[in-house]
Write a protein that holds these residues in place. Sequence first.
Motif, mmCIF file in Angstrom:
data_model
loop_
_atom_site.group_PDB
_atom_site.id
_atom_site.type_symbol
_atom_site.label_atom_id
_atom_site.label_comp_id
_atom_site.label_asym_id
_atom_site.label_seq_id
_atom_site.Cartn_x
_atom_site.Cartn_y
_atom_site.Cartn_z
ATOM 1 N N MET A 1 8.835 1.790 2.177
ATOM 2 C CA MET A 1 9.368 2.382 0.954
ATOM 3 C C MET A 1 8.250 2.476 -0.093
ATOM 4 S SD MET A 1 12.060 3.760 0.277
ATOM 5 C CE MET A 1 12.039 4.754 -1.201
ATOM 6 N N ARG A 2 7.472 1.412 -0.145
ATOM 7 C CA ARG A 2 6.353 1.383 -1.068
ATOM 8 C C ARG A 2 5.392 2.533 -0.751
ATOM 9 N NH1 ARG A 2 1.712 -1.846 -0.065
ATOM 10 N NH2 ARG A 2 0.251 -1.540 -1.786
ATOM 11 N N TYR A 3 5.206 2.768 0.565
ATOM 12 C CA TYR A 3 4.272 3.805 0.976
ATOM 13 C C TYR A 3 4.778 5.195 0.629
ATOM 14 C CZ TYR A 3 1.071 0.643 3.222
ATOM 15 O OH TYR A 3 0.137 -0.314 3.428
ATOM 16 N N HIS A 5 6.639 5.979 -1.908
ATOM 17 C CA HIS A 5 6.405 6.114 -3.345
ATOM 18 C C HIS A 5 4.920 6.409 -3.616
ATOM 19 C CE1 HIS A 5 6.750 5.449 -7.602
ATOM 20 N NE2 HIS A 5 5.763 4.574 -7.533
ATOM 21 N N LEU A 6 4.065 5.640 -2.918
ATOM 22 C CA LEU A 6 2.620 5.785 -3.093
ATOM 23 C C LEU A 6 2.161 7.174 -2.681
ATOM 24 C CD1 LEU A 6 0.385 3.931 -4.034
ATOM 25 C CD2 LEU A 6 -0.019 3.284 -1.671
ATOM 26 N N THR A 9 3.055 9.711 -5.292
ATOM 27 C CA THR A 9 2.207 9.536 -6.477
ATOM 28 C C THR A 9 0.832 10.161 -6.243
ATOM 29 O OG1 THR A 9 3.297 7.410 -6.674
ATOM 30 C CG2 THR A 9 1.487 7.843 -8.183
ATOM 31 N N VAL A 103 -4.999 -0.496 1.082
ATOM 32 C CA VAL A 103 -4.028 0.338 1.793
ATOM 33 C C VAL A 103 -4.771 0.903 3.001
ATOM 34 C CG1 VAL A 103 -2.466 2.301 1.545
ATOM 35 C CG2 VAL A 103 -3.086 0.985 -0.459
#
Lengths: 263, 190
Positions: A1-3, A5-6, A9, A103
């Motif tokens: 999920m974080r990825y 979003h990333l 962005t 990352v």
Amino acid sequence: MRYVHLYFTCIKRSMISRLEYKKDTIVALFSFFFSNFCSLAAIYFILQAIPALAGYSLPEVGFFYGFSMMPIALDHLFSDEFWLVAYRRVKDGDMDMHFLRPVPVMFQVFAETFQPEGFGELILGAALITVCALNLTVKVTFGAIAVLCVGAVFGAIIITSLKVAMAALAFIFKRSGPLLQVIYNFSSYAKYPLAIYPWLIRTLLIFVLPFGLFISLPVDTLLYGTYNPWLLCLAIIGCSAVFFAVAAWIWTVCERRYESTGS
Amino acid sequence: MPTSKKGTVGNYLIKPISYRGKFAATSLGNLLTMTLMFGVPLYAAALVTLGVLGFLPGLSFPAFFAHLGLFLLSGLCASLLNDTISYIFGILCFYTSSGWGLNSLKVTLISFLSGTLLPIAFFPKGLREVVSRMPFAGMSQNPVLILMMKYDLKESLRCVALSVAWIVVLELFAKLLFSHAVRKVTVHGG
């Protein structure tokens, strides 16, 4: 999920940084329409010059051409940055910044560019498919539609995997662009039915560089019901999984060998 | 082209060497290594294979060598044309500060008009006439057709002469453009 979003962005930033150059954006927009106009014109000229090919009628050849654009366009949308890695970025010492961030490097390269030009190819391909399909009389089965969708989406994954694997070699050789170009150019063979090629190239295009597997065979299945659609779906998905796993493995191995060239 | 966006262009402009000459020298060097490393061996291998298999019947040697010589000449012209056109697009980047749009425009223009996307022979008659008189045809289509002996000697010579004429014209244009553009360039650090 974080990825996820990333990713969004990063893509947003990259688009903004491009649009910052106003005059260039106008040229890019113009070039986008012009390139689609050129492809359409090229298809139109081909269709006028070639009435039929190896027993395939004109709308069938057009359908092939249109469908072949789908996986290529999908790949174009997401993985254009790998061209730069292969041709320029490793050689220019431009990759160092990615290695300093917490990352995975491959993710960062994917998140570097999003090519809206791919949408143009998608629309063009879809238009060609629609026009040609209206002139065809085939019994459309659910299985055939499924295998076409699988071919487009998982075919794109196979193309991307090939790109990732070839671009990764740049970590060792500093520049692998021409090699990537050679492999990628095989996709243009897949724009026509496999039946027009001698057996050697046909085998190559199914088993080694499987452009034929996800472009020609699904279309043959729709037009003539040559293959069992569900088995073909399975083959394409399996193939894409293997290709992606191998590509990721090559990328990890090569990444460890990376040495900065300075900048 | 990326040199303009990153500001490294400043480093080149202050050096006492010709900005144009730097690119020409790089591209001639590339041409030489590519020809020696890939061109010559691959071509020789293909020629021997096809000859042994009997695909080249009635090959007369004086004509063959004449075509080979003209091919080398037109290949050199092709490389110079490519370099000049890239250079012109490169100079245009001085005005836009970024090469993204100009680069994609250049790629499309060249692939369509040089016959790499679709051989010029497929174009409808009127368009074909126009396109074959433009510089782009000399960049890939004409050298290949000369090597394949699809043109006779007179036609081949005409193609080479056309390429040379275009190189002169484009080079002059590039010179004028550069002298105007260099006043517009913004150096973004570097």
